[in-house]
Design a protein around this motif. Structure first.
Motif, mmCIF file in Angstrom:
data_model
loop_
_atom_site.group_PDB
_atom_site.id
_atom_site.type_symbol
_atom_site.label_atom_id
_atom_site.label_comp_id
_atom_site.label_asym_id
_atom_site.label_seq_id
_atom_site.Cartn_x
_atom_site.Cartn_y
_atom_site.Cartn_z
ATOM 1 N N TRP A 164 0.853 -1.198 0.000
ATOM 2 C CA TRP A 164 0.000 0.000 0.000
ATOM 3 C C TRP A 164 0.880 1.236 0.000
ATOM 4 C CZ3 TRP A 164 -5.246 0.905 -0.168
ATOM 5 C CH2 TRP A 164 -6.061 -0.249 -0.162
ATOM 6 N N GLY A 165 0.417 2.237 -0.711
ATOM 7 C CA GLY A 165 0.997 3.560 -0.591
ATOM 8 C C GLY A 165 0.292 4.283 0.542
ATOM 9 N N LEU A 166 0.229 5.595 0.465
ATOM 10 C CA LEU A 166 -0.475 6.385 1.470
ATOM 11 C C LEU A 166 -1.923 6.545 1.031
ATOM 12 C CD1 LEU A 166 2.233 9.097 2.225
ATOM 13 C CD2 LEU A 166 1.624 7.105 3.623
ATOM 14 N N GLY A 167 -2.726 5.530 1.335
ATOM 15 C CA GLY A 167 -4.140 5.540 0.979
ATOM 16 C C GLY A 167 -4.448 5.000 -0.396
ATOM 17 N N TRP A 168 -3.426 4.723 -1.197
ATOM 18 C CA TRP A 168 -3.617 4.217 -2.554
ATOM 19 C C TRP A 168 -3.061 2.798 -2.614
ATOM 20 C CZ3 TRP A 168 -5.139 7.478 -6.931
ATOM 21 C CH2 TRP A 168 -5.535 8.758 -6.528
ATOM 22 N N GLN A 169 -3.869 1.866 -3.091
ATOM 23 C CA GLN A 169 -3.453 0.472 -3.170
ATOM 24 C C GLN A 169 -2.538 0.256 -4.354
ATOM 25 O OE1 GLN A 169 -6.627 -2.469 -3.641
ATOM 26 N NE2 GLN A 169 -5.178 -3.851 -4.621
ATOM 27 N N LEU A 170 -1.417 -0.397 -4.118
ATOM 28 C CA LEU A 170 -0.612 -0.896 -5.224
ATOM 29 C C LEU A 170 -1.179 -2.258 -5.631
ATOM 30 C CD1 LEU A 170 1.249 1.281 -3.825
ATOM 31 C CD2 LEU A 170 3.146 0.016 -4.842
ATOM 32 N N ASN A 171 -0.858 -2.694 -6.821
ATOM 33 C CA ASN A 171 -1.444 -3.943 -7.306
ATOM 34 C C ASN A 171 -1.057 -5.122 -6.424
ATOM 35 O OD1 ASN A 171 -2.994 -5.485 -9.035
ATOM 36 N ND2 ASN A 171 -1.293 -5.940 -10.407
ATOM 37 N N HIS A 172 -2.027 -6.010 -6.186
ATOM 38 C CA HIS A 172 -1.826 -7.226 -5.401
ATOM 39 C C HIS A 172 -2.002 -8.430 -6.320
ATOM 40 C CE1 HIS A 172 -3.209 -5.127 -1.383
ATOM 41 N NE2 HIS A 172 -2.132 -4.587 -1.911
ATOM 42 N N PRO A 173 -1.003 -8.776 -7.104
ATOM 43 C CA PRO A 173 -1.142 -9.912 -8.022
ATOM 44 C C PRO A 173 -1.428 -11.209 -7.274
ATOM 45 C CG PRO A 173 0.827 -8.621 -8.510
ATOM 46 C CD PRO A 173 0.321 -8.149 -7.192
ATOM 47 N N ALA A 174 -2.114 -12.105 -7.956
ATOM 48 C CA ALA A 174 -2.386 -13.451 -7.428
ATOM 49 C C ALA A 174 -3.223 -13.430 -6.160
ATOM 50 C CB ALA A 174 -1.080 -14.210 -7.186
ATOM 51 N N THR A 175 -4.027 -12.395 -5.972
ATOM 52 C CA THR A 175 -4.968 -12.341 -4.855
ATOM 53 C C THR A 175 -6.314 -11.870 -5.376
ATOM 54 O OG1 THR A 175 -4.682 -10.016 -4.219
ATOM 55 C CG2 THR A 175 -3.053 -11.592 -3.365
ATOM 56 N N GLU A 176 -7.374 -12.090 -4.588
ATOM 57 C CA GLU A 176 -8.701 -11.616 -4.980
ATOM 58 C C GLU A 176 -8.742 -10.096 -5.058
ATOM 59 O OE1 GLU A 176 -12.590 -11.647 -2.529
ATOM 60 O OE2 GLU A 176 -12.570 -13.585 -3.568
ATOM 61 N N GLY A 177 -7.796 -9.441 -4.382
ATOM 62 C CA GLY A 177 -7.747 -7.988 -4.378
ATOM 63 C C GLY A 177 -6.911 -7.387 -5.490
ATOM 64 N N THR A 178 -6.574 -8.164 -6.504
ATOM 65 C CA THR A 178 -5.762 -7.629 -7.579
ATOM 66 C C THR A 178 -6.539 -6.592 -8.387
ATOM 67 O OG1 THR A 178 -4.376 -8.184 -9.470
ATOM 68 C CG2 THR A 178 -6.414 -9.422 -9.242
ATOM 69 N N LEU A 179 -5.811 -5.621 -8.910
ATOM 70 C CA LEU A 179 -6.396 -4.638 -9.810
ATOM 71 C C LEU A 179 -6.399 -5.151 -11.248
ATOM 72 C CD1 LEU A 179 -4.558 -1.470 -8.419
ATOM 73 C CD2 LEU A 179 -6.908 -2.187 -7.922
ATOM 74 N N GLY A 180 -5.640 -6.201 -11.491
ATOM 75 C CA GLY A 180 -5.572 -6.779 -12.819
ATOM 76 C C GLY A 180 -4.380 -7.705 -12.928
ATOM 77 N N ASP A 181 -4.570 -8.824 -13.604
ATOM 78 C CA ASP A 181 -3.515 -9.832 -13.713
ATOM 79 C C ASP A 181 -2.371 -9.402 -14.625
ATOM 80 O OD1 ASP A 181 -4.983 -11.667 -12.120
ATOM 81 O OD2 ASP A 181 -6.197 -12.209 -13.860
ATOM 82 N N LEU A 182 -2.629 -8.471 -15.524
ATOM 83 C CA LEU A 182 -1.614 -8.076 -16.507
ATOM 84 C C LEU A 182 -0.910 -6.778 -16.140
ATOM 85 C CD1 LEU A 182 -3.593 -8.904 -19.794
ATOM 86 C CD2 LEU A 182 -2.140 -10.394 -18.408
ATOM 87 N N LEU A 183 -1.206 -6.258 -14.969
ATOM 88 C CA LEU A 183 -0.639 -4.977 -14.563
ATOM 89 C C LEU A 183 0.676 -5.165 -13.822
ATOM 90 C CD1 LEU A 183 -3.871 -3.249 -13.246
ATOM 91 C CD2 LEU A 183 -2.720 -2.828 -15.427
#
Length: 377
Positions: free
Chosen positions: A306-325
């Protein structure tokens, strides 16, 4: 508003982008007597300071006979609110009025209740405070149509940490609420008025607000709601929830307006002639701040950054923003079926607003995100 251009002019494959649009069309189309899986959706992508005109799908309401979605439809974007609340708090950091390394009790003395005196402001920004996501009496407060101040009192005085601050990770909407209260105490404004004054109005965002405020109610989309939430009494579509302006999930916006916020971040904190924060602040907000905590387990720091309030990508989890990012991509997910990401390496962003309760099929948002990401050449 960003200039509209063709996909190819900004290095995006139009045929591949159409695959995302085709998915959204299929999921927002009713079959037989059953309503559509996803009542409505909107997709907008941009790159290099320009954007492809947003596409809208489905209907304004949740029923199969609801009118077609409006081109100016307003979406309740749920937790996509959080990064904007934190952005507002960082304005105060830049003005020397708030310190991330300060204890929360410096600003809210009563927060010391239940041994929270060692919690730092930065713990609230990074979901490492140990606070719960929601209050134990969240449903009852909503059923009573409690004002936001009641939720704030509960977050300050009643919350018991799940773990010592800085030693673990647990997603916490109540941490966002406490940050909003700090903003209110420092600025003397409600969090809704503060964001309006410091972010929305300077950027010319006339279709964005925390709480519905004076937005045209006829433009509001109807959402699928969780089973526990009384649709008429306190659910997402109720007048109560729309007007509450929850700093953790009560913002309304349009793809065009939110695209300006995405481009603001890609520009290092400015848009047009308006600077909201510095490039140094943007860098801090969008890089992994979990590495700042020595007692946080390494696997968490690596896989759920996590950044300061902004999520960085979480690959291989249900919380991912995208698999190709890439890992450097950042954004957020929302319970009302919303997702956005910003890819600083490719100077690109993607906004997906839907009216589908995310918990029913979180994978659908990821699949749409993947189809968009694959269009970047």
């Amino acid at each position: 508003m960003l200039e509209y251009v063709s996909p190819g002019s900004i290095g995006m494959d139009a045929a591949q982008l159409q695959r995302a649009y085709d998915l959204a069309t299929a999921w927002t189309t009713a079959e037989g007597a059953e309503p559509a899986i996803m009542p409505a959706a909107a997709i907008m992508v941009g790159r290099n300071g320009k954007a492809v005109e947003p596409k809208f799908f489905g209907r304004q309401g949740t029923g199969k006979d609801a009118p077609p979605i409006r081109r100016d439809a307003l979406f309740l974007i749920a937790s996509l609110t959080k990064p904007i609340t934190y952005l507002g708090a960082m304005i105060l950091v830049e003005r020397g009025l708030l310190g991330l390394s300060d204890p929360v009790t410096k600003y809210i003395p009563d927060f010391a209740a239940h041994h929270k005196e060692n919690t730092l402001v930065q713990h609230l920004f990074t979901h490492t405070s140990g606070l719960p996501d929601m209050l134990e009496n969240n449903t009852e407060l909503r059923r009573q149509h409690a004002p936001l101040s009641k939720f704030i009192d509960g977050a300050i005085r009643d919350t018991v940490p799940k773990f010592p601050a800085g030693t673990d990770y647990s997603y916490q909407s109540m941490g966002t609420l406490v940050v909003a209260e700090i903003v209110q105490r420092i600025s003397g404004l409600s969090i809704s008025d503060f964001l309006q004054k410091e972010i929305f109005t300077p950027l010319g965002l006339k279709s964005s607000a925390l709480g519905v405020r004076d937005l045209n109610r006829e433009r509001l989309t109807q959402l699928q709601t969780p089973e526990f939430a009384g649709v008429e009494q306190f659910g997402w579509n109720s007048p109560y929830w729309r007007e509450l302006g929850a700093p953790w999930g009560g913002m309304f916006s349009t793809p065009d307006d939110y695209a300006v916020l995405c481009q603001l971040m890609l520009n290092g904190g400015s848009y047009g002639n308006v600077r909201i924060v510095s490039s140094a602040t943007v860098e801090k907000m969008t890089t992994n701040r979990l590495n700042d905590f020595p007692d946080l387990p390494e696997p968490i720091r690596r896989t759920k950054p996590w950044g300061l309030g902004w999520q960085l990508n979480h690959p291989a989890t249900e919380g991912t923003l995208g698999d190709l990012l890439p890992s450097a991509a950042y954004g957020h997910l929302g319970a009302t079926g919303t997702l956005f990401w910003i890819d600083p390496q490719r100077q690109a962003f993607c906004i997906i607003f839907t009216t589908m309760e995310r918990d029913r099929a979180p994978w659908r948002l990821v699949h749409l995100s993947n189809a968009v990401a694959a269009a970047m050449e």
